[in-house]
Design an enzyme around this catalytic site. Structure first.
Site, PDB file in Angstrom:
ATOM      1  N   GLN A  87       0.765  -1.221  -0.053  1.00  0.00           N
ATOM      2  CA  GLN A  87      -0.108  -0.035   0.182  1.00  0.00           C
ATOM      3  C   GLN A  87       0.858   1.422   0.100  1.00  0.00           C
ATOM      4  O   GLN A  87       0.369   2.365  -0.152  1.00  0.00           O
ATOM      5  CB  GLN A  87      -1.002   0.052   1.345  1.00  0.00           C
ATOM      6  CG  GLN A  87      -1.642  -1.096   1.299  1.00  0.00           C
ATOM      7  CD  GLN A  87      -2.422  -1.264   2.605  1.00  0.00           C
ATOM      8  OE1 GLN A  87      -3.348  -0.590   2.907  1.00  0.00           O
ATOM      9  NE2 GLN A  87      -1.772  -2.199   3.462  1.00  0.00           N
ATOM     10  N   HIS A 105      -1.365   1.647  -4.143  1.00  0.00           N
ATOM     11  CA  HIS A 105      -1.902   3.079  -4.012  1.00  0.00           C
ATOM     12  C   HIS A 105      -0.973   3.970  -4.669  1.00  0.00           C
ATOM     13  O   HIS A 105      -1.034   5.101  -4.454  1.00  0.00           O
ATOM     14  CB  HIS A 105      -1.834   3.453  -2.832  1.00  0.00           C
ATOM     15  CG  HIS A 105      -2.995   2.687  -1.787  1.00  0.00           C
ATOM     16  ND1 HIS A 105      -3.012   2.495  -0.477  1.00  0.00           N
ATOM     17  CD2 HIS A 105      -4.161   1.896  -2.105  1.00  0.00           C
ATOM     18  CE1 HIS A 105      -3.995   1.815   0.043  1.00  0.00           C
ATOM     19  NE2 HIS A 105      -4.771   1.339  -1.105  1.00  0.00           N
TER      20      HIS A 105
HETATM   21  N1  APR Z   1       7.022  -2.393  11.944  1.00  0.00           N
HETATM   22  C1  APR Z   1       6.028  -2.973  11.594  1.00  0.00           C
HETATM   23  N2  APR Z   1       4.711  -2.141  11.838  1.00  0.00           N
HETATM   24  C2  APR Z   1       4.773  -1.086  12.395  1.00  0.00           C
HETATM   25  C3  APR Z   1       5.967  -0.346  12.772  1.00  0.00           C
HETATM   26  C4  APR Z   1       7.151  -1.138  12.622  1.00  0.00           C
HETATM   27  N3  APR Z   1       8.439  -0.557  12.925  1.00  0.00           N
HETATM   28  N4  APR Z   1       5.682   1.091  13.225  1.00  0.00           N
HETATM   29  C5  APR Z   1       4.296   0.937  13.140  1.00  0.00           C
HETATM   30  N5  APR Z   1       3.608  -0.244  12.783  1.00  0.00           N
HETATM   31  C6  APR Z   1       2.322  -0.625  12.251  1.00  0.00           C
HETATM   32  C7  APR Z   1       1.432   0.272  13.457  1.00  0.00           C
HETATM   33  O1  APR Z   1       1.254  -0.565  14.510  1.00  0.00           O
HETATM   34  C8  APR Z   1       0.122   0.284  12.540  1.00  0.00           C
HETATM   35  O2  APR Z   1      -0.599  -1.062  12.690  1.00  0.00           O
HETATM   36  O3  APR Z   1       1.984  -0.183  10.865  1.00  0.00           O
HETATM   37  C9  APR Z   1       0.745   0.127  11.050  1.00  0.00           C
HETATM   38  C10 APR Z   1       0.440   1.359  10.231  1.00  0.00           C
HETATM   39  O4  APR Z   1      -0.801   1.670   9.853  1.00  0.00           O
HETATM   40  P1  APR Z   1      -1.263   2.787   9.115  1.00  0.00           P
HETATM   41  O5  APR Z   1      -0.653   4.151   9.587  1.00  0.00           O
HETATM   42  O6  APR Z   1      -2.724   2.861   9.054  1.00  0.00           O
HETATM   43  O7  APR Z   1      -0.800   2.504   7.561  1.00  0.00           O
HETATM   44  P2  APR Z   1      -1.479   1.708   6.374  1.00  0.00           P
HETATM   45  O8  APR Z   1      -2.305   0.546   6.930  1.00  0.00           O
HETATM   46  O9  APR Z   1      -0.150   1.453   5.505  1.00  0.00           O
HETATM   47  O10 APR Z   1      -2.398   2.704   5.590  1.00  0.00           O
HETATM   48  C11 APR Z   1      -3.216   2.259   4.503  1.00  0.00           C
HETATM   49  O11 APR Z   1      -4.271   4.265   4.220  1.00  0.00           O
HETATM   50  O12 APR Z   1      -3.661   6.671   4.504  1.00  0.00           O
HETATM   51  C12 APR Z   1      -3.736   5.427   3.561  1.00  0.00           C
HETATM   52  O13 APR Z   1      -3.262   5.115   1.170  1.00  0.00           O
HETATM   53  C13 APR Z   1      -2.803   5.397   2.577  1.00  0.00           C
HETATM   54  O14 APR Z   1      -1.652   3.120   1.995  1.00  0.00           O
HETATM   55  C14 APR Z   1      -2.248   3.933   3.095  1.00  0.00           C
HETATM   56  C15 APR Z   1      -3.447   3.463   3.636  1.00  0.00           C
END
Ligand code: APR
Length: 229
Positions: A87, A105
């Site tokens: 993503q 994305h």
């Molecule tokens: N290693 C693994 N996971 C981690 C780490 C790490 N070092 N640090 C944080 N996380 C986890 C968090 O706990 C959380 O569950 O990564 C996740 C990030 O979640 P989001 O910020 O929601 O990101 P994502 O799931 O990629 O978002 C999806 O939303 O904003 C839109 O288009 C955008 O592609 C993105 C989509």
């Protein structure tokens, strides 16, 4: 025949490279409301702001490196048919050397023509100005799937997941659809690993292992385990 591994990644895998995640920041994204900078409405309302926002993210991307998590995934290719379904709009999987990468994305280092959406241009980490046009005259916009827009690669991704033997879910809150729905496509024999320091579960199924830890720490170990299974 080689077994298939699909790795579904989200912002968390790039966190240890220095790129902030989305939801950990409380809905704000580098100080902006997400809708302001990542929606067609935002683009219409203030294209200069959106252009500037992606310029800054591109500069940031040029300053960071893949981490041990990205790098570990490449080794799966030695033994498995490996696909990364990300993503993320960064290019850290590419720079880590992985081969089959699907960007659900979009990609920060590309722009596309509004008039001819199939015309996609690689711009690298270049700073863009709003109003730049493609050679055919179409206005260029970031090659990003914004909120409210279709995810063109979702069916292809679902097909990959429906044929996988292992699914690794790394660093995603699984809050954004349709990407989050991909976990429902796993076949019954598939073993799923969820890697995230902040999640305890939230997924159904008994062929599931939740590994609470960061991508850079967990993935090298997990990849070794799969290669030696
Ligand atoms: N290693 C693994 N996971 C981690 C780490 C790490 N070092 N640090 C944080 N996380 C986890 C968090 O706990 C959380 O569950 O990564 C996740 C990030 O979640 P989001 O910020 O929601 O990101 P994502 O799931 O990629 O978002 C999806 O939303 O904003 C839109 O288009 C955008 O592609 C993105 C989509």
């Amino acid at each position: 025949m080689k077994k298939r591994v699909v790795i579904l990644t989200g912002a968390g895998i790039s966190a240890e490279s220095g790129i902030s995640t989305f939801r950990d920041a409380g809905g704000l994204w580098e100080g902006h409301d997400i809708m302001e900078v990542a929606s067609p409405q935002g683009w219409k309302l203030n294209p200069e702001l959106v252009t500037d926002f992606y310029n800054k993210r591109r500069i940031k991307l040029s300053e960071v490196e893949p981490n041990a998590g990205h790098l570990a995934l490449k080794h799966l290719e030695d033994q498995f048919e490996t696909y990364i379904v990300t993503q993320n709009v960064d290019d850290l999987h590419e720079r880590a050397g992985s081969k089959n990468i699907m960007h659900l994305h979009g990609e920060l280092i590309k722009m596309r023509s509004e008039a001819f959406p199939d015309d996609i241009y690689e711009i690298g980490y270049k700073e863009m100005k709003f109003g730049e046009r493609c050679p055919k005259g179409g206005l260029l916009r970031p090659h990003i799937v914004w909120f409210g827009e279709e995810v063109p690669l979702i069916n292809e991704a679902a097909k990959l997941v429906s044929g996988c033997d292992y699914l690794l879910i790394v660093g995603t809150s699984l809050e954004v659809y349709p990407a989050a729905g991909l976990v429902n496509e796993v076949p019954p024999h598939c073993m799923t690993y969820l890697v995230d320091p902040n999640r305890h579960g939230g997924l159904a199924g008994n062929r599931l292992e939740v590994i609470q830890g960061t991508a850079a720490k967990v993935l090298p170990e997990l990849v070794n385990r799969l290669l030696n299974a």
